[in-house]
Structures are given as structure tokens and as C-alpha cells.
Write an enzyme that holds these catalytic residues in place. Structure first.
Site, mmCIF file in Angstrom:
data_model
loop_
_atom_site.group_PDB
_atom_site.id
_atom_site.type_symbol
_atom_site.label_atom_id
_atom_site.label_comp_id
_atom_site.label_asym_id
_atom_site.label_seq_id
_atom_site.Cartn_x
_atom_site.Cartn_y
_atom_site.Cartn_z
ATOM 1 N N LYS A 137 -1.488 -5.638 31.240
ATOM 2 C CA LYS A 137 -0.272 -5.640 32.049
ATOM 3 C C LYS A 137 0.855 -6.226 31.196
ATOM 4 O O LYS A 137 0.622 -7.164 30.425
ATOM 5 C CB LYS A 137 -0.533 -6.505 33.298
ATOM 6 C CG LYS A 137 0.573 -6.562 34.307
ATOM 7 C CD LYS A 137 0.123 -7.380 35.525
ATOM 8 C CE LYS A 137 1.145 -7.409 36.637
ATOM 9 N NZ LYS A 137 0.669 -8.183 37.807
ATOM 10 N N SER A 182 0.989 -5.516 42.171
ATOM 11 C CA SER A 182 1.867 -5.207 41.070
ATOM 12 C C SER A 182 1.156 -4.701 39.809
ATOM 13 O O SER A 182 1.793 -4.082 38.967
ATOM 14 C CB SER A 182 2.690 -6.436 40.697
ATOM 15 O OG SER A 182 1.863 -7.487 40.242
ATOM 16 N N SER A 209 -2.288 -8.638 43.660
ATOM 17 C CA SER A 209 -1.900 -7.666 42.631
ATOM 18 C C SER A 209 -2.995 -7.141 41.722
ATOM 19 O O SER A 209 -2.753 -6.208 40.962
ATOM 20 C CB SER A 209 -0.806 -8.253 41.757
ATOM 21 O OG SER A 209 0.407 -8.113 42.423
#
Ligand code: GLN
Length: 485
Positions: free
Chosen positions: A78, A153, A177
Site C-alpha cells: 500500500k 482503504s 481497511s
């Protein structure tokens, strides 16, 4: 089977037996990314040269018999993890050209094992969101249906696994997330207990809630990744000094006598019928394996979302103060005085959702409102924590849905923040309580979208949720289903 479809453990065996080299797999992954990412948009940055160079290094290590489990495994992170020398944006325009001078501890641990970094993955801006739509680099699309969101996310992390663009990934989870996108993309996502994994070098959103964890193809890979990144780090004062167990020992398909709690507040009317059905089937499966079900109550569940949006935004408003165009981030090209320069830089650099949260958080912390909002929320957080501790006196794990519905359509909730916030109702309490949770594939909706189940464990009992997740995986076929791109 194509190389890009392999799990970490399968690829490790192949590399060890020299059936394939890390350079070959890395090339296969890069080709897969090139073929699919115009549709998926899981990557913000791809770094082919650096990846091939570290793959060649890994191959030398394998030849010299200095191999560890992640040596030569192509993975992606990420874009919230600092990667030395490689652009790290947190999906924000404000960090568009930020190149970190050091590595996040979790990444460094993987790098030291000889893992190969393919690139950096898309996410909601500053990890604020549930759909990956708030990225400054455009939304990521769900590989199972490109009209749908992948979740967020860590949407890029889950989409990259589902689209077979990376063998394994890391994400972060502040209110769901890791688990929610894993559920929406048919992957396994594990959020460890707060303090289990170092947050050093991970761009902060809400520091008392943020935690690093893996998004993977199966539970074994999640156990491997957690083992690789967990542990005390003197650079993160909130990481806990506790030995890291060998999580691979928990991979036993045995849940006989395991006490599983079903919280009545989580089995509500608003649950999508396909999610409800998947959960019912999962309960049957566990029953068949000899697990024991106990009805429990987590009475303060209703307050969790409101409590989270006070605490998370308060912490975010403080954490994001550093992006002022001086110390970090984009600076406006207008020539003006200091205050105006800062406010213009922030106005140009931050997206709408981030601005909304900074304003909410600043308000909640302002004098006169601090006691009424922030302190009150902290008290509610304690009650939520106590709900879990009380429930765990009676049960070993808690089984719940991950999200009330399968993945929704891109654009469906982006104009209604409250609806978006409410979709995290089942994951947020776990972060407030600081404990661990895993999402495991448990069904496919009528529309062909994956559905996950959530297993919540006692603090620092990741072994139990890994064992329960693994047992379910062994008894079902859901984790073998793949998106067709
Ligand atoms: N969707 C939640 C939020 O918007 C959780 C995000 C996260 O876990 N980073 O804050």
C-alpha cells in the site's frame, strides 16, 4: 497454473526446488500488471527495474542456500508504507513527489528476507475511506466486476491479489481497511492486535487505531506474512515487547470444542440477504466441524461508528498538520505570505474527504467541544473495549460479517459520506477495542461478488483466528474461486 496465480508458500517451494527463478516470476508479474492494470488501477507506482534487480539478488541468495520464506517473492505495498528511494504518495496530491529517506520497519523486515517489491498500491487518500474512490490517482476497480469498488482503504492491496498482480501484499487497517477490501475481493485480510506490528514509517492517519497487516490469497500466506512483520520495534513506542509465536503451528484444521460467539448486534435486519446466507452456511460448516456456538452481546456496538469518527478525525487533524508546504509536501506556486502559503498549499494538496475529516477533527478538539466530543468518545471507546473483554470470558472467537453488503458500485456512495461511514459498522469496533480480526472468503453473491466472514480474536491471540480461519478454508472452496479479468 500460471506463475502469477501462486501463493507465497507454493512459490517458495518452486524457488527452493529451482523449478523457477525469482527473475522469471517477477517478469511474469510485471507482464500481468501491464496487461491488467489499465482496467484495475491497483498500482500508483510500478518499478520494473528495481524489482528485476532485487529478483536477481534473490536468485543469488537462493543459489547460495541463504533462502528464507520470502526470498524472491514478488509483492506490493500500500502506498502508505515509506520505501527508501521510491515515491510514496499515500494517494494524495500533497505527497505527489515525496521520496522517503528511509524504509518502514515492516517493509524493511520483508526486504531483509529478500522479498521483491513490484510497486506501490492505490488506496483512499491518507487511508480515509472504504472504497478507494478518494485516491488522487483515480479509483481502483474490483477485479470481480470493474464497475464495483474493491473496498478500502487498502483497495489496491486486495485488488492486486484478486487480479493476480502480486503474490502477496501489505495494507493497513484503522477501521476495517484490510478486512473490508479483502472481503470484497475474495482475499484473506488480517488485522493484528494494536502493538503487534511496528507502525514506524507508516504514514499516520489515526495513531491509536492504525495497524499493519497482510492481504493474501490464503490463510497460510497471512500466517507467513504476519510472522515476518510482527514484533517489538524500538522505533515504535506502541509496539509491544512480546515474543512472536510461530503462526504456522496454528495451521491446523481443528476447531473441535472451539467456542464461537455470535453477537446479536451484528446479525441485523439491514444485512444483505447474500451476506446473511453466507454467514448461515459458515455457521453450519463450523458446527459440522465440532465448534460450539454461544449467543453473546456487544451492547455498545451502536455507538462505535460515531465514536470512531470523533477519535479518528481528531487524531488525523493532528497528524496531518505536518503537511504545510514547508516540512513535507506540495507547496503552492503562488507567491504569498507564510500563512497564506500554508493554507493554499493544503487547499491545493488535500482532497475533499481529507479536508472534511481535518475540519471535523479540529472541531472536536477545539476548546469548549473537547470534553463534549473527544473525551466522551474516549469514554465510549473504553465501554466498547469492555464489551469485548466481557464477551471473551465466554468465547474464544467471535464470528461476524465483515461488511453489511457485497461491494457496491463506483459512485454509489461517494456523495453520501454518512452511508459510506456506516458500511464499516462491523469492522470499526475491533480497532476501537485494539484487538485482532481476520476476513476469510465465505461465499459469492448472486451478482458474482465475493463475501467474507470475520473472525475476531482476543488481544494477541492471532493464533486462534488463524486456526479458525484455516479450518474454514480447508473445509470450503471459496478461497479457490478467482476473478476473471
Ligand atoms: N473506512 C474507514 C475510514 O474511512 C476505515 C479506514 C481505514 O481503516 N483506514 O476511516
Amino acid at each position: 497454473m500460471e506463475l502469477f496465480e501462486l501463493t507465497v508458500h507454493e512459490l517458495h517451494e518452486k524457488l527452493k526446488r529451482k523449478e523457477v527463478s525469482s527473475v522469471e516470476v517477477t517478469k511474469a508479474m510485471l507482464a500481468r500488471i501491464a496487461a491488467t492494470d489499465a482496467t484495475v488501477n491497483a498500482f500508483i507506482t510500478v518499478c520494473p527495474e528495481a524489482a528485476l534487480a532485487s529478483a536477481a539478488e534473490a536468485d543469488k541468495r537462493i543459489a547460495g542456500k541463504e533462502m528464507e520464506i520470502l526470498t524472491g517473492i514478488p509483492l506490493a505495498l500500500k502506498d502508505i508504507f515509506l520505501t527508501k528511494g521510491m515515491r510514496t504518495t499515500c494517494a494524495s496530491k500533497i505527497l505527489d513527489s515525496f521520496v522517503p529517506p528511509y524504509d518502514a520497519t515492516s517493509w524493511l523486515k520483508l526486504k531483509n528476507q529478500g522479498a521483491v517489491l513490484l510497486g506501490k498500491l492505490n488506496q483512499d487518500e491518507f487511508a480515509m475511506g472504504s472504497s478507494c474512490e478518494s485516491s488522487a490517482f483515480g479509483p481502483t476497480r474490483n477485479p470481480w466486476n470493474p464497475e464495483c469498488i474493491p473496498g478500502g482503504s487498502s483497495g489496491g492491496s486486495a485488488a492486486a491479489i484478486a487480479a493476480q498482480q502480486a503474490i502477496t501484499t501489505l495494507g493497513t487497517d484503522t477501521g476495517g481497511s484490510i478486512r473490508q477490501p479483502a472481503s470484497h475481493c475474495g482475499c484473506v485480510g488480517l488485522k493484528p492486535t494494536y502493538g503487534r506490528v511496528s507502525r514506524y514509517g507508516v504514514i499516520a492517519y489515526a495513531s491509536s487505531l492504525d495497524q499493519v497487516g497482510p492481504v493474501t490469497r490464503d490463510v497460510r500466506d497471512a500466517a507467513i506474512m504476519l510472522g515476518a512483520v510482527a514484533g517489538y520495534d524500538p522505533l515504535d513506542s506502541t509496539s509491544v515487547e512480546r515474543p512472536v509465536p510461530d503462526y504456522l503451528n496454528s495451521l491446523q484444521p481443528d476447531v473441535k470444542g472451539l467456542k464461537i460467539g455470535l453477537p446479536k448486534e451484528y446479525y441485523i435486519d439491514g444485512l444483505h440477504p447474500d451476506v446473511k446466507k453466507a454467514l448461515e452456511l459458515a455457521i453450519e460448516t463450523y458446527r459440522g466441524m465440532g465448534a460450539e456456538f454461544i449467543d453473546i452481546s456487544l451492547p455498545h456496538t451502536d455507538y462505535a461508528v460515531a465514536c470512531y469518527y470523533l477519535i479518528a478525525t481528531a487524531e488525523a487533524s493532528s497528524n496531518l498538520a505536518r503537511y504545510d508546504g514547508v516540512r513535507f509536501g506540495h507547496r503552492t506556486s503562488e507567491s504569498c505570505g507564510l500563512n497564506e502559503m500554508i493554507s493554499r498549499s493544503r487547499d491545493e494538496g488535500f482532497g475533499a474527504e481529507v479536508k472534511r475529516r481535518i475540519m471535523l477533527g479540529t472541531y472536536a478538539l477545539s476548546s469548549g467541544y473537547y470534553d463534549a466530543y473527544y473525551i466522551k468518545a474516549q469514554k465510549v471507546r473504553t465501554l466498547i473495549m469492555q464489551d469485548f473483554l466481557k464477551a471473551f470470558e465466554k468465547v474464544d472467537v467471535i464470528l461476524t460479517p465483515v461488511a453489511p453488503t457485497p461491494a457496491f458500485k463506483i459512485g454509489e456512495k461517494s456523495s453520501d459520506p454518512l452511508q459510506m461511514y456506516l458500511s464499516d459498522i462491523f469492522t470499526i469496533p475491533v480497532n476501537l477495542a485494539g484487538t485482532c480480526g481476520i476476513s476469510v472468503p465465505a461465499g459469492i453473491s448472486k451478482d458474482g461478488l465475493p463475501i467474507g466472514l470475520q473472525l475476531i480474536g482476543k488481544p494477541f491471540c492471532e493464533e486462534t483466528i488463524i486456526r479458525a480461519g484455516y479450518a474454514f478454508e480447508q473445509a470450503t472452496e471459496w478461497h479457490t474461486k478467482k476473478a476473471t479479468l
